[in-house]
Design a protein around this motif. Structure first.
Motif, PDB file in Angstrom:
ATOM      1  N   GLU A 439       0.822  -1.205   0.000  1.00  0.00           N
ATOM      2  CA  GLU A 439       0.000   0.000   0.000  1.00  0.00           C
ATOM      3  C   GLU A 439       0.861   1.262   0.000  1.00  0.00           C
ATOM      4  O   GLU A 439       0.536   2.246  -0.672  1.00  0.00           O
ATOM      5  N   PRO A 509      -0.270  -8.319  -3.238  1.00  0.00           N
ATOM      6  CA  PRO A 509      -1.558  -8.997  -3.062  1.00  0.00           C
ATOM      7  C   PRO A 509      -2.208  -9.317  -4.403  1.00  0.00           C
ATOM      8  O   PRO A 509      -1.978  -8.640  -5.404  1.00  0.00           O
ATOM      9  N   MET A 511      -5.276  -9.142  -6.750  1.00  0.00           N
ATOM     10  CA  MET A 511      -6.311  -8.120  -6.831  1.00  0.00           C
ATOM     11  C   MET A 511      -7.722  -8.665  -6.628  1.00  0.00           C
ATOM     12  O   MET A 511      -8.601  -7.949  -6.154  1.00  0.00           O
ATOM     13  N   GLU A 514      -9.752 -10.891  -1.113  1.00  0.00           N
ATOM     14  CA  GLU A 514     -10.314  -9.945  -0.155  1.00  0.00           C
ATOM     15  C   GLU A 514      -9.217  -9.037   0.410  1.00  0.00           C
ATOM     16  O   GLU A 514      -8.112  -9.495   0.725  1.00  0.00           O
ATOM     17  N   TYR A 515      -9.545  -7.755   0.522  1.00  0.00           N
ATOM     18  CA  TYR A 515      -8.599  -6.789   1.073  1.00  0.00           C
ATOM     19  C   TYR A 515      -8.557  -6.912   2.592  1.00  0.00           C
ATOM     20  O   TYR A 515      -9.599  -6.952   3.264  1.00  0.00           O
ATOM     21  N   LYS A 528     -14.483  -6.296   0.799  1.00  0.00           N
ATOM     22  CA  LYS A 528     -14.099  -5.668  -0.466  1.00  0.00           C
ATOM     23  C   LYS A 528     -12.828  -6.323  -0.976  1.00  0.00           C
ATOM     24  O   LYS A 528     -12.022  -6.847  -0.196  1.00  0.00           O
ATOM     25  N   THR A 529     -12.654  -6.274  -2.263  1.00  0.00           N
ATOM     26  CA  THR A 529     -11.477  -6.880  -2.864  1.00  0.00           C
ATOM     27  C   THR A 529     -10.325  -5.872  -2.909  1.00  0.00           C
ATOM     28  O   THR A 529     -10.520  -4.658  -2.763  1.00  0.00           O
ATOM     29  N   ASN A 530      -9.138  -6.406  -3.114  1.00  0.00           N
ATOM     30  CA  ASN A 530      -7.976  -5.530  -3.274  1.00  0.00           C
ATOM     31  C   ASN A 530      -8.144  -4.630  -4.499  1.00  0.00           C
ATOM     32  O   ASN A 530      -7.715  -3.475  -4.488  1.00  0.00           O
ATOM     33  N   TYR A 531      -8.766  -5.183  -5.543  1.00  0.00           N
ATOM     34  CA  TYR A 531      -9.009  -4.381  -6.743  1.00  0.00           C
ATOM     35  C   TYR A 531      -9.877  -3.181  -6.415  1.00  0.00           C
ATOM     36  O   TYR A 531      -9.602  -2.060  -6.849  1.00  0.00           O
ATOM     37  N   ARG A 533     -10.312  -1.781  -3.487  1.00  0.00           N
ATOM     38  CA  ARG A 533      -9.572  -0.897  -2.571  1.00  0.00           C
ATOM     39  C   ARG A 533      -8.601   0.003  -3.346  1.00  0.00           C
ATOM     40  O   ARG A 533      -8.621   1.225  -3.175  1.00  0.00           O
ATOM     41  N   TYR A 534      -7.777  -0.579  -4.192  1.00  0.00           N
ATOM     42  CA  TYR A 534      -6.717   0.205  -4.834  1.00  0.00           C
ATOM     43  C   TYR A 534      -7.213   0.982  -6.054  1.00  0.00           C
ATOM     44  O   TYR A 534      -6.701   2.084  -6.325  1.00  0.00           O
TER      45      TYR A 534
END
Length: 570
Positions: A439, A509, A511, A514-515, A528-531, A533-534
């Motif tokens: 991050e 991670p 994408m 899960e975040y 929420k997913t990493n996708y 989130r970012y």
């Protein structure tokens, strides 16, 4: 005057050898005054008299009046086959005019009495010191100007330097100067500076003439806790060059719009400037300056509706960047970490030297592995760049240096943790962990990309020859580039970040997974997913906030003004 001479006769002192002697007896002063030469061509130069009696001699000559021989038959001289001579009625037109029978020439009484002795080197010394200090923007006064001081200030020290290296100067200045003409007192130094300031402003105003002009005003508190208002005039000269001239700092009782307007009115009155010629006004964005109802901008517009207000574009850009950094918690946290990183690593010379050494080792290793990009200007010795307080875009250089020196920074932080067992080691360990998360690296590359776009705009807006129409076009291009980045460049950014992380052993991670918030429980965390989130919460959200700030900050220039400028342009 007779009583004055009688009082002087009662004193006694050694006899002088000449009228300029500082030990002249009063009885001889009386004789000098009683036998002053009438013919201006035969008079003793004023500089040859003792400085202590020059004023008395001047008064005596003023009481006598100029030597004007009205009944004298002036001799004729043949010039260009014409007999010419002095004409008596010239005395009627010029009450200072004198005539010398001995030299058959005209003289000026006032010049004889008050003209400086141009053969005296001392005058050039004072002038040289003054001009040098003004040209270099150096202060005159010193903190301690006593004879025992090791540094008496720039003016006195420069004068002393000339004395030490020129015997002619030494003979006529400082301790060898007349008691009433040393020109070194603090009040005299202030008078010199004020006189030069008036002359300089006079030249500036003479160049402005009756042209249209704009004003730029800023106010700040000086070291003595006084509010000062600085003013700059902007105009176009005869060569069609845009000229900006600083015309002074004025003390204001407070920073209300009314007080600032009164100060501007006072300056306009003293400088003989007219509001009818005012065509622009520029300030920073505080409410007392740009307020729509009672701001300084509005008060001037009421008096001169053609004085359009334009907020500095470069300053507006900085405010837009600062607003995003303060409002967005993720960006705010990132820059807090980045600034702490620079401060901790650069806290001592030992740490900076260690960082340079680590960086050199990295360059050598990369060169040996044939993975170093070489070229002119590349791979120079460097260190972490500190960001400036007033230029938010200066963080761009900080982020670039962190990326280029990342492994060296990590090693130095590890060294601090291993070598010290105190508060600094705890902070270094915290930073060491934070910067090795995906991050942090994602924010690092994202803000580098955004500031790279705005940095180009910032540099362009600071050019001296930039005009408002071109500036608006540059702002539009910046917005378009940010929008293009938002719509199409997320995957490219993720690839750059992932490549960087793989190179430096940082976990990347997936994408679609899960975040997980580092250090927090998943129990109450939103799914929420990493996708998401970012891309949504960071990438799109930050760029949208930046675009919103740019749209808000750069909508103050009215269409009417731009239309007028477009019509006036050739």
């Amino acid at each position: 005057m007779e009583r004055f001479f009688k009082r002087k006769l009662s004193t006694d002192s050694p006899s002088p050898s000449n009228p300029g002697s500082s030990n002249a007896r009063p009885i001889e002063v009386y004789e000098i005054l009683a036998n002053l030469q009438v013919d201006p061509g035969l008079r003793t130069p004023m500089a040859d008299y003792n400085p202590n009696i020059r004023d008395e001699i001047r008064r005596a000559y003023l009481q006598k009046g100029p030597c004007q021989l009205r009944s004298y038959k002036f001799p004729q001289t043949n010039q260009s086959r014409i007999n010419r001579c002095f004409i008596a009625h010239w005395f009627d037109d010029h009450d200072w005019l004198e005539y010398s029978i001995a030299k058959d020439a005209a003289f000026c009484l006032h010049c004889y009495l008050f003209k400086s002795n141009f053969d005296q080197v001392g005058g050039d010394a004072f002038t040289g010191c003054t001009r040098y200090l003004l040209r270099q923007c150096l202060s005159f006064r010193g903190h301690d100007e006593s004879a025992q001081s090791s540094n008496r200030g720039n003016y006195l020290e420069l004068l002393q330097f000339l004395v030490d290296h020129d015997e002619k100067v030494k003979a006529v200045v400082l301790e060898n100067a007349p008691g009433n003409l040393k020109l070194i007192a603090p009040s005299i130094q202030k008078d010199l500076v004020n006189s030069c300031a008036k002359e300089t402003i006079g030249l500036i105003l003479s160049d402005v003439k009756d042209r249209y002009f704009s004003i730029m005003v800023d106010e700040a508190r000086d070291i003595s806790i006084k509010e000062q208002m600085a003013m700059v005039l902007r105009y176009v000269n005869d060569k069609r060059h845009i000229i900006e001239r600083f015309v002074g700092v004025q003390h204001v009782t407070d920073t209300t719009s009314s007080a600032l307007k009164e100060a501007i009115d006072e300056f306009f009155s003293s400088a003989n400037l007219s509001f009818s010629k005012l065509r622009g006004q520029g300030y920073y964005g505080a409410s007392n300056m740009r307020g729509e109802f009672n701001g300084l901008k509005t008060k001037i517009l009421r008096e001169q509706h053609c004085a359009f207000y334009v907020h500095c574009f470069a300053h507006q850009l900085q405010l837009a960047l600062v607003a995003v950094a303060k409002k967005n918690i993720d960006v705010n946290s990132f820059f807090t970490t980045a600034n702490s990183l620079v401060n901790v690593v650069g806290a001592s010379c030992k740490r900076r030297d260690a960082l340079r050494a680590q960086y050199q080792e990295e360059l050598v290793r990369a060169f040996e592995e044939d993975c170093l990009i070489t070229g002119r200007g590349l791979n120079q010795e460097t260190t972490l760049k500190c960001a400036g307080d007033t230029r938010w875009n200066s963080h761009y250089g900080t982020l670039i240096s962190i990326i280029s020196m990342f492994p060296s920074v990590v090693n130095v932080l590890q060294m601090i943790v291993d070598d010290n067992h105190n508060d600094s080691s705890g902070e270094a360990y915290k930073l060491w962990r934070e910067i090795q998360f995906f991050e942090f690296v994602f924010h690092l590359f994202l803000m580098k990309a955004i500031l790279g776009i705005t940095n180009t705009l910032s540099l362009a807006l600071q050019k001296n020859d930039q005009d408002i129409v071109s500036a608006m076009s540059l702002v539009k291009t910046c917005k378009e580039n940010l929008q293009l980045m938002r719509d199409n460049e997320f995957e490219e950014l993720v690839d750059q970040v992932s490549s960087f992380c793989y190179k430096h052993d940082i976990t990347v991670p997936t994408m679609d997974e899960e975040y997980v918030i580092p250090g927090r429980s998943r129990r109450n965390a939103p799914m929420k997913t990493n996708y998401h989130r970012y891309r949504v919460e960071i990438f799109i959200h930050v760029i949208d906030e930046q675009l919103a700030e740019l749209n808000d900050r750069f909508n103050e220039v009215s269409t009417e003004l731009l239309t007028c400028l477009a019509c006036l342009s050739p």
